[in-house]
Design a protein around this motif. Structure first.
Motif, PDB file in Angstrom:
ATOM      1  N   HIS A  99       0.836  -1.207   0.000  1.00 58.19           N
ATOM      2  CA  HIS A  99       0.000   0.000   0.000  1.00 58.19           C
ATOM      3  C   HIS A  99       0.872   1.259   0.000  1.00 58.19           C
ATOM      4  O   HIS A  99       0.588   2.241  -0.707  1.00 58.19           O
ATOM      5  CB  HIS A  99      -0.912   0.012   1.234  1.00 58.19           C
ATOM      6  CG  HIS A  99      -2.190  -0.750   1.060  1.00 58.19           C
ATOM      7  ND1 HIS A  99      -3.264  -0.241   0.364  1.00 58.19           N
ATOM      8  CD2 HIS A  99      -2.566  -1.984   1.508  1.00 58.19           C
ATOM      9  CE1 HIS A  99      -4.264  -1.119   0.389  1.00 58.19           C
ATOM     10  NE2 HIS A  99      -3.865  -2.191   1.066  1.00 58.19           N
ATOM     11  N   LYS A 110      -4.283  -1.060 -12.354  1.00 57.86           N
ATOM     12  CA  LYS A 110      -5.102  -1.065 -11.145  1.00 57.86           C
ATOM     13  C   LYS A 110      -4.239  -1.578  -9.986  1.00 57.86           C
ATOM     14  O   LYS A 110      -3.227  -2.256 -10.215  1.00 57.86           O
ATOM     15  CB  LYS A 110      -6.317  -1.970 -11.332  1.00 57.86           C
ATOM     16  CG  LYS A 110      -7.261  -1.512 -12.448  1.00 57.86           C
ATOM     17  CD  LYS A 110      -8.423  -2.478 -12.597  1.00 57.86           C
ATOM     18  CE  LYS A 110      -9.359  -2.027 -13.717  1.00 57.86           C
ATOM     19  NZ  LYS A 110     -10.494  -2.963 -13.912  1.00 57.86           N
ATOM     20  N   ARG A 170      -4.580  -3.993  -8.162  1.00 57.76           N
ATOM     21  CA  ARG A 170      -4.450  -5.448  -8.280  1.00 57.76           C
ATOM     22  C   ARG A 170      -3.248  -5.836  -9.132  1.00 57.76           C
ATOM     23  O   ARG A 170      -2.563  -6.831  -8.861  1.00 57.76           O
ATOM     24  CB  ARG A 170      -5.751  -6.019  -8.881  1.00 57.76           C
ATOM     25  CG  ARG A 170      -5.715  -7.492  -9.237  1.00 57.76           C
ATOM     26  CD  ARG A 170      -5.638  -8.365  -8.019  1.00 57.76           C
ATOM     27  NE  ARG A 170      -5.696  -9.771  -8.381  1.00 57.76           N
ATOM     28  CZ  ARG A 170      -5.021 -10.717  -7.794  1.00 57.76           C
ATOM     29  NH1 ARG A 170      -4.221 -10.425  -6.783  1.00 57.76           N
ATOM     30  NH2 ARG A 170      -5.130 -11.970  -8.158  1.00 57.76           N
ATOM     31  N   VAL A 225      -0.077  -5.575  -7.029  1.00 55.07           N
ATOM     32  CA  VAL A 225       0.027  -6.690  -6.080  1.00 55.07           C
ATOM     33  C   VAL A 225       0.467  -7.958  -6.802  1.00 55.07           C
ATOM     34  O   VAL A 225       1.313  -8.710  -6.305  1.00 55.07           O
ATOM     35  CB  VAL A 225      -1.312  -6.910  -5.354  1.00 55.07           C
ATOM     36  CG1 VAL A 225      -1.243  -8.142  -4.456  1.00 55.07           C
ATOM     37  CG2 VAL A 225      -1.683  -5.687  -4.521  1.00 55.07           C
ATOM     38  N   ASP A 270      -2.306 -10.996  -1.463  1.00 53.98           N
ATOM     39  CA  ASP A 270      -3.484 -10.316  -2.015  1.00 53.98           C
ATOM     40  C   ASP A 270      -4.603 -10.179  -0.974  1.00 53.98           C
ATOM     41  O   ASP A 270      -5.222  -9.120  -0.837  1.00 53.98           O
ATOM     42  CB  ASP A 270      -3.998 -11.075  -3.239  1.00 53.98           C
ATOM     43  CG  ASP A 270      -5.247 -10.423  -3.824  1.00 53.98           C
ATOM     44  OD1 ASP A 270      -5.143  -9.286  -4.298  1.00 53.98           O
ATOM     45  OD2 ASP A 270      -6.324 -11.051  -3.768  1.00 53.98           O
ATOM     46  N   LYS A 271      -4.874 -11.254  -0.230  1.00 54.94           N
ATOM     47  CA  LYS A 271      -5.933 -11.213   0.776  1.00 54.94           C
ATOM     48  C   LYS A 271      -5.628 -10.164   1.840  1.00 54.94           C
ATOM     49  O   LYS A 271      -6.500  -9.352   2.203  1.00 54.94           O
ATOM     50  CB  LYS A 271      -6.094 -12.597   1.424  1.00 54.94           C
ATOM     51  CG  LYS A 271      -7.155 -12.639   2.510  1.00 54.94           C
ATOM     52  CD  LYS A 271      -7.229 -14.033   3.129  1.00 54.94           C
ATOM     53  CE  LYS A 271      -8.248 -14.064   4.270  1.00 54.94           C
ATOM     54  NZ  LYS A 271      -8.322 -15.409   4.905  1.00 54.94           N
ATOM     55  N   GLN A 272      -4.405 -10.172   2.341  1.00 55.75           N
ATOM     56  CA  GLN A 272      -4.002  -9.211   3.359  1.00 55.75           C
ATOM     57  C   GLN A 272      -4.064  -7.781   2.808  1.00 55.75           C
ATOM     58  O   GLN A 272      -4.459  -6.850   3.522  1.00 55.75           O
ATOM     59  CB  GLN A 272      -2.580  -9.509   3.844  1.00 55.75           C
ATOM     60  CG  GLN A 272      -2.451 -10.763   4.697  1.00 55.75           C
ATOM     61  CD  GLN A 272      -2.475 -12.048   3.863  1.00 55.75           C
ATOM     62  OE1 GLN A 272      -2.451 -12.007   2.635  1.00 55.75           O
ATOM     63  NE2 GLN A 272      -2.511 -13.182   4.529  1.00 55.75           N
ATOM     64  N   PHE A 273      -3.709  -7.626   1.545  1.00 57.07           N
ATOM     65  CA  PHE A 273      -3.743  -6.307   0.915  1.00 57.07           C
ATOM     66  C   PHE A 273      -5.166  -5.756   0.877  1.00 57.07           C
ATOM     67  O   PHE A 273      -5.416  -4.604   1.221  1.00 57.07           O
ATOM     68  CB  PHE A 273      -3.168  -6.400  -0.508  1.00 57.07           C
ATOM     69  CG  PHE A 273      -3.156  -5.091  -1.258  1.00 57.07           C
ATOM     70  CD1 PHE A 273      -2.085  -4.214  -1.128  1.00 57.07           C
ATOM     71  CD2 PHE A 273      -4.207  -4.740  -2.094  1.00 57.07           C
ATOM     72  CE1 PHE A 273      -2.064  -3.000  -1.817  1.00 57.07           C
ATOM     73  CE2 PHE A 273      -4.197  -3.534  -2.786  1.00 57.07           C
ATOM     74  CZ  PHE A 273      -3.128  -2.666  -2.648  1.00 57.07           C
ATOM     75  N   ARG A 274      -6.122  -6.617   0.462  1.00 59.38           N
ATOM     76  CA  ARG A 274      -7.521  -6.181   0.353  1.00 59.38           C
ATOM     77  C   ARG A 274      -8.117  -5.873   1.721  1.00 59.38           C
ATOM     78  O   ARG A 274      -8.899  -4.925   1.880  1.00 59.38           O
ATOM     79  CB  ARG A 274      -8.335  -7.238  -0.378  1.00 59.38           C
ATOM     80  CG  ARG A 274      -8.055  -7.282  -1.880  1.00 59.38           C
ATOM     81  CD  ARG A 274      -8.927  -8.248  -2.633  1.00 59.38           C
ATOM     82  NE  ARG A 274      -8.507  -9.641  -2.446  1.00 59.38           N
ATOM     83  CZ  ARG A 274      -9.149 -10.515  -1.695  1.00 59.38           C
ATOM     84  NH1 ARG A 274     -10.246 -10.157  -1.035  1.00 59.38           N
ATOM     85  NH2 ARG A 274      -8.706 -11.768  -1.591  1.00 59.38           N
ATOM     86  N   LEU A 275      -7.752  -6.654   2.731  1.00 58.92           N
ATOM     87  CA  LEU A 275      -8.283  -6.423   4.074  1.00 58.92           C
ATOM     88  C   LEU A 275      -7.797  -5.093   4.658  1.00 58.92           C
ATOM     89  O   LEU A 275      -8.436  -4.530   5.554  1.00 58.92           O
ATOM     90  CB  LEU A 275      -7.870  -7.569   5.001  1.00 58.92           C
ATOM     91  CG  LEU A 275      -8.556  -8.922   4.758  1.00 58.92           C
ATOM     92  CD1 LEU A 275      -7.929  -9.999   5.630  1.00 58.92           C
ATOM     93  CD2 LEU A 275     -10.058  -8.816   5.031  1.00 58.92           C
ATOM     94  N   ASN A 300      -7.424  -2.305   2.859  1.00 56.67           N
ATOM     95  CA  ASN A 300      -7.840  -1.193   1.994  1.00 56.67           C
ATOM     96  C   ASN A 300      -8.386  -0.003   2.769  1.00 56.67           C
ATOM     97  O   ASN A 300      -8.058   1.150   2.489  1.00 56.67           O
ATOM     98  CB  ASN A 300      -8.877  -1.663   0.972  1.00 56.67           C
ATOM     99  CG  ASN A 300      -8.218  -2.367  -0.213  1.00 56.67           C
ATOM    100  OD1 ASN A 300      -7.034  -2.184  -0.478  1.00 56.67           O
ATOM    101  ND2 ASN A 300      -8.985  -3.184  -0.923  1.00 56.67           N
ATOM    102  N   ASN A 301      -9.236  -0.263   3.740  1.00 58.83           N
ATOM    103  CA  ASN A 301      -9.889   0.813   4.481  1.00 58.83           C
ATOM    104  C   ASN A 301      -9.269   1.083   5.852  1.00 58.83           C
ATOM    105  O   ASN A 301      -9.794   1.888   6.631  1.00 58.83           O
ATOM    106  CB  ASN A 301     -11.377   0.496   4.659  1.00 58.83           C
ATOM    107  CG  ASN A 301     -12.097   0.392   3.320  1.00 58.83           C
ATOM    108  OD1 ASN A 301     -11.848   1.200   2.422  1.00 58.83           O
ATOM    109  ND2 ASN A 301     -12.967  -0.599   3.182  1.00 58.83           N
TER     110      ASN A 301
END
Length: 341
Positions: free
Chosen positions: A275, A295, A297, A300, A312-317, A319-320
């Motif tokens: 990030h 993008k 994605r 990553v 990828d999973k950790q990255f998306r979690l 995001n906010n």
């Protein structure tokens, strides 16, 4: 962001003038030397300093200040010109930096050397004794080192952005004869810099090496894979990205084979670093290969494939979770001070 020569102007015209009464005591600089932080280049140096060694505390302080300041200024200009793809704006910064900022300071130094009688032979350790006229020789040393630093900065910036001009380029001798109005030295105070070691895939250090040494690879080194953007299309500043990867190795996230070390909790930290890289602009926005926008994605995928992991999973979690990411970065100076691209 600008192209002001703040440090060098302070030495030539401001509170760092070496001849000021406040700056004369040699003992004043003893404790100040260690306070200067080392600045690393975000580009491939053409030259390295090969100036006379300092001979007292004051010259040691100014030597460290000036050489680091030269690197910092080049980093600053590289960031400034690369910040926008507008050719006219890039050309403006290029011309303003070289023709106005740097040339005018070189001309100022040329006049100062004559007016103050700062002859270069006064600081040649083979021709003089530093016990006589120490203050004058100290001032001579500092101003000549500023001169060499400005020359180095000019040559580095000119070479890196020579595509922005159709005019003939200056060599080091030209800067002496045209602007400083000084005899060309018998031996340059700049030497050729060592090149960044770019190695091929079969040169990667083997796992278990007794003395592992991290080698910067400014290219793709794993086999092509569908859906993975190429290094050339994705990375905005290869030298700066290579420096980041060196730190990634130094802090134990990857090994000499560029493989994620998978230490406990590190995958979540790696995702935060992903990030942070995106936020600092390390990747291009546009994919020249298929004429589409990248993008997050895509970034990553590239990093995961390069480091043989899946964050990828950790990255998306994350995001906010801006505050969580910010707290992590804040506690790690090597990330907090990561320069933007």
């Amino acid at each position: 962001m600008d192209n002001k020569l703040t440090l060098f102007d302070q030495i030539l015209y401001g509170n760092l003038i070496p001849s000021l009464d406040n700056n004369k005591p040699d003992e004043k600089f003893v404790s100040m030397i260690s306070q200067i932080e080392t600045v690393y280049p975000s580009f491939q140096n053409l030259h390295e300093f090969n100036f006379h060694r300092p001979f007292n505390n004051k010259t040691q302080y100014y030597h460290k200040l000036i050489t680091n300041g030269a690197t910092a200024y080049c980093n600053q200009i590289f960031d400034l010109i690369n910040a926008d793809d507008n050719f006219r704006l890039q050309k403006y910064w290029y011309n303003d930096t070289l023709k106005k900022k740097l040339i005018s300071r070189l001309e100022t130094i040329g006049k100062m050397l004559k007016e103050k009688q700062y002859d270069i032979d006064f600081i040649n350790p083979r021709k003089t004794s530093f016990e006589i006229d120490t203050e004058h020789k100290t001032e001579t040393y500092i101003i000549h080192l500023v001169k060499v630093a400005l020359i180095k900065m000019y040559l580095e910036i000119q070479e890196a952005f020579k595509h922005l001009t159709t005019e003939d380029l200056f060599i080091e001798d030209d800067l002496y004869t045209r602007f400083i109005k000084e005899n060309i030295p018998d031996k340059s105070f700049l030497v050729e810099a060592k090149k960044i070691d770019i190695m091929q895939n079969d040169q990667i250090s083997p796992r278990g090496s007794k003395t592992p040494e991290f080698k910067q690879i400014l290219a793709d080194f794993r086999s092509e894979s569908k859906g993975i953007p190429s290094y050339k299309n994705l990375i905005k500043n290869p030298q700066r990205f290579a420096m980041f990867e060196t730190e990634l190795f130094n802090y134990g996230y990857i090994n000499t084979e560029y493989t994620f070390t998978a230490k406990h909790g590190y995958k979540n930290e790696l995702a935060i670093i992903y990030h942070h890289l995106i936020a600092r602009g390390y990747f291009k926005n546009f994919n020249d290969a298929n004429r589409t926008l990248f993008k997050p994605r895509d970034f990553v995928k590239f990093l995961d494939y390069r480091y043989k992991t899946d964050a990828d999973k950790q990255f998306r979690l994350l995001n906010n979770k801006i505050q969580k990411r910010a707290k992590f970065i804040e506690k790690r100076p090597w990330l907090a001070n990561l320069p933007s691209c």
